[in-house]
Every structure is written in structure tokens, then in C-alpha cells.
Write a protein that holds these residues in place. Structure first.
Motif, PDB file in Angstrom:
ATOM      1  N   UNK A  12       0.835  -1.204   0.000  1.00 52.28           N
ATOM      2  CA  UNK A  12       0.000   0.000   0.000  1.00 52.28           C
ATOM      3  C   UNK A  12       0.872   1.258   0.000  1.00 52.28           C
ATOM      4  N   UNK A  13       1.955   1.241   0.781  1.00 50.87           N
ATOM      5  CA  UNK A  13       2.853   2.396   0.812  1.00 50.87           C
ATOM      6  C   UNK A  13       3.518   2.596  -0.552  1.00 50.87           C
ATOM      7  N   UNK A  14       3.914   1.481  -1.170  1.00 55.68           N
ATOM      8  CA  UNK A  14       4.543   1.556  -2.483  1.00 55.68           C
ATOM      9  C   UNK A  14       3.556   2.120  -3.514  1.00 55.68           C
ATOM     10  N   UNK A  15       2.318   1.651  -3.498  1.00 56.89           N
ATOM     11  CA  UNK A  15       1.299   2.151  -4.418  1.00 56.89           C
ATOM     12  C   UNK A  15       1.047   3.641  -4.204  1.00 56.89           C
ATOM     13  N   UNK A  16       1.025   4.060  -2.939  1.00 62.75           N
ATOM     14  CA  UNK A  16       0.807   5.477  -2.632  1.00 62.75           C
ATOM     15  C   UNK A  16       1.951   6.325  -3.174  1.00 62.75           C
ATOM     16  N   UNK A  17       3.167   5.862  -3.012  1.00 60.44           N
ATOM     17  CA  UNK A  17       4.324   6.595  -3.524  1.00 60.44           C
ATOM     18  C   UNK A  17       4.300   6.661  -5.051  1.00 60.44           C
ATOM     19  N   UNK A  18       3.938   5.568  -5.697  1.00 59.26           N
ATOM     20  CA  UNK A  18       3.836   5.572  -7.151  1.00 59.26           C
ATOM     21  C   UNK A  18       2.762   6.556  -7.633  1.00 59.26           C
ATOM     22  N   UNK A  19       1.636   6.572  -6.948  1.00 57.53           N
ATOM     23  CA  UNK A  19       0.550   7.485  -7.323  1.00 57.53           C
ATOM     24  C   UNK A  19       0.998   8.934  -7.176  1.00 57.53           C
ATOM     25  N   UNK A  20       1.710   9.247  -6.094  1.00 56.47           N
ATOM     26  CA  UNK A  20       2.210  10.609  -5.894  1.00 56.47           C
ATOM     27  C   UNK A  20       3.243  10.986  -6.948  1.00 56.47           C
ATOM     28  N   UNK A  22       3.486   9.810 -10.007  1.00 56.98           N
ATOM     29  CA  UNK A  22       2.797  10.024 -11.280  1.00 56.98           C
ATOM     30  C   UNK A  22       2.098  11.378 -11.282  1.00 56.98           C
ATOM     31  N   UNK A  23       1.462  11.723 -10.174  1.00 55.17           N
ATOM     32  CA  UNK A  23       0.782  13.014 -10.068  1.00 55.17           C
ATOM     33  C   UNK A  23       1.782  14.164 -10.188  1.00 55.17           C
ATOM     34  N   UNK A  24       2.917  14.049  -9.533  1.00 56.37           N
ATOM     35  CA  UNK A  24       3.945  15.095  -9.615  1.00 56.37           C
ATOM     36  C   UNK A  24       4.496  15.215 -11.031  1.00 56.37           C
ATOM     37  N   UNK A  25       4.669  14.082 -11.705  1.00 52.22           N
ATOM     38  CA  UNK A  25       5.165  14.101 -13.075  1.00 52.22           C
ATOM     39  C   UNK A  25       4.172  14.790 -13.997  1.00 52.22           C
ATOM     40  N   UNK A  26       2.899  14.488 -13.856  1.00 55.77           N
ATOM     41  CA  UNK A  26       1.878  15.130 -14.690  1.00 55.77           C
ATOM     42  C   UNK A  26       1.822  16.627 -14.430  1.00 55.77           C
ATOM     43  N   UNK A  27       1.946  17.023 -13.175  1.00 56.82           N
ATOM     44  CA  UNK A  27       1.945  18.443 -12.833  1.00 56.82           C
ATOM     45  C   UNK A  27       3.141  19.152 -13.460  1.00 56.82           C
TER      46      UNK A  27
END
Length: 71
Positions: A12-20, A22-27
């Protein structure tokens, strides 16, 4: 403690970090695109002004003074 990191909690922590990430990259990509678009718009505006100035200089004076109905 290490057992938690390899199990569901760690996943879950790994998935959360990946999601963040990806969000930072898109921003970051969106901000870069906005900067690029702004600079392109400014360049287009400058070129348009230069072309209008050139057209004004090249247009004969008698063409400017003719009324629109005479054409």
C-alpha cells in the motif's frame, strides 16, 4: 516491523508513492507545457505586429485613402 513492509502495508505504501510520483510528473509536464505555450504565444504576437508594420509600410498611400465602396 520488516514483515509489515513486505506485506500488505508495504504494498500500500509503495502504491501510494507511485501514485504521488505520477501526479507530480503530470503536474511538472503541465507546467512545462504552459510555459512553452506562453512563450510561443508571445513570439506569434511579435511576428504578427512585425508583419502588420511591414504591410502598412508596403501599402500604397492611395489604397489606404480609397473608400470601401469604391473597390
Amino acid at each position: 516491523m520488516f514483515d509489515n513492509m513486505t506485506g500488505a502495508v508495504g504494498f500500500a505504501m509503495h502504491e501510494d508513492r507511485l501514485a504521488r510520483a505520477i501526479q507530480n510528473l503530470r503536474l511538472a509536464e503541465a507546467e512545462q507545457g504552459a510555459r512553452r505555450g506562453r512563450s510561443r504565444r508571445i513570439i506569434r504576437e511579435v511576428i504578427a505586429e512585425m508583419l502588420l508594420d511591414l504591410a502598412t509600410r508596403l501599402t500604397p498611400v492611395e489604397d489606404i485613402q480609397k473608400p470601401a465602396s469604391a473597390a
